[in-house]
Design an enzyme around this catalytic site. Sequence first.
Site, PDB file in Angstrom:
ATOM      1  N   LYS A  84     -19.614  31.724  24.149  1.00 47.67           N
ATOM      2  CA  LYS A  84     -20.193  32.402  25.323  1.00 47.67           C
ATOM      3  C   LYS A  84     -19.523  31.823  26.560  1.00 47.67           C
ATOM      4  O   LYS A  84     -19.458  30.607  26.731  1.00 47.67           O
ATOM      5  CB  LYS A  84     -21.700  32.143  25.367  1.00 47.67           C
ATOM      6  N   THR A 106     -23.712  34.448  20.064  1.00 49.52           N
ATOM      7  CA  THR A 106     -23.333  33.869  21.363  1.00 49.52           C
ATOM      8  C   THR A 106     -24.562  33.806  22.274  1.00 49.52           C
ATOM      9  O   THR A 106     -24.645  32.961  23.155  1.00 49.52           O
ATOM     10  CB  THR A 106     -22.176  34.645  22.024  1.00 49.52           C
ATOM     11  N   HIS A 125       3.168  28.969  51.828  1.00 48.65           N
ATOM     12  CA  HIS A 125       4.138  28.968  52.925  1.00 48.65           C
ATOM     13  C   HIS A 125       3.512  29.321  54.273  1.00 48.65           C
ATOM     14  O   HIS A 125       2.674  30.214  54.368  1.00 48.65           O
ATOM     15  CB  HIS A 125       5.268  29.950  52.623  1.00 48.65           C
TER      16      HIS A 125
END
Length: 308
Positions: A13, A62, A265
């Site tokens: 899960k 799960t 940048h």
Amino acid sequence: MAEGFKLDQKHGKGRVRVSRVWRKVAGAGGGDVIVEWSVSVSLASDCHPAYTADDNSAIVATDTMKNTVYAKAKECSEVVSMESFAVLLARHFTAFYPQVTAATVNIVEKPWERVVVDGQPHSHGFKLGSEKHTTEVTVSKLGALSITSGVQELALLKTTKSGFEGFVRDRYTLLPETRERMVATEVTAFWRYPFEHVSDIPAKPFCFTERYEGVKKVLVDTFFGPPDVGVYSPSVQNTLFLMAKAVLNRFLDIASIQLRMPNLHFLPVNLSSKENPDMVKFADDVYMPIAEPHGTIEATLSRTMSKM
Ligand SMILES: O=c1[nH]c(=O)c2[nH]c(=O)[nH]c2[nH]1
């Protein structure tokens, strides 16, 4: 397996969100302690028939894993570090279910920090910080252990003391060489502890939390250098290496460290044109920050045997 195939599988899960509050904690000056975790569980288990036939008899649902996260959080009557909680959960899954051969638990902590009001730590007030503490723990049925901790989204910037020179120049190269630029990054780090069995884990409950704070401090201090003069960085690569080396030199219980440091940048803005040659002439002052593209610089530094 039959049919001439090999099946590797696991199930679990992901991103179970749990928050645990401990009330009036003596070690926290009598204040409340709160954690908010996103917990992911993944089990390696002997449940091939669920894949190859209509047979779920070996499957740990799960949904059950999700419930277990809440049940175990409830059982933690004392404050625990997220590494200890991950170990406790992984040990539970491997011990409780005969068919589970190994369990991996990942946790990402939301950075709630105690607020300080007029110099005094608040007993129950928290605000959200920035970088996130992470961990990944794998425990096998026999107790073999792998444990890493990490930090994500540690955003750092220097306005000077950075340059980039002497790189390959060819017909595709436009970047000027410089000894004066901004440098900004968002550090992701993972470090591995040398504990190879659950019985190797130190008894001290907050050693992992302490180590997390310590590693962060070494990374940040090495990136910036001393507050008054800083330290010159000839490349993100060199700074990354010095940061990783400083961590391994400072903490002998860290076996290796992986660092990812995107080069975010800040482009010099130079708006001069033929008609207006001096309209906006770049003088290390106005930049255009861009999110993409960005440089990607990453490395792992480990101890060699001779240094152990
Ligand atoms: O520190 C840097 N490393 C690079 O590899 C690189 N490449 C680049 O265009 N700028 C930079 N800066």
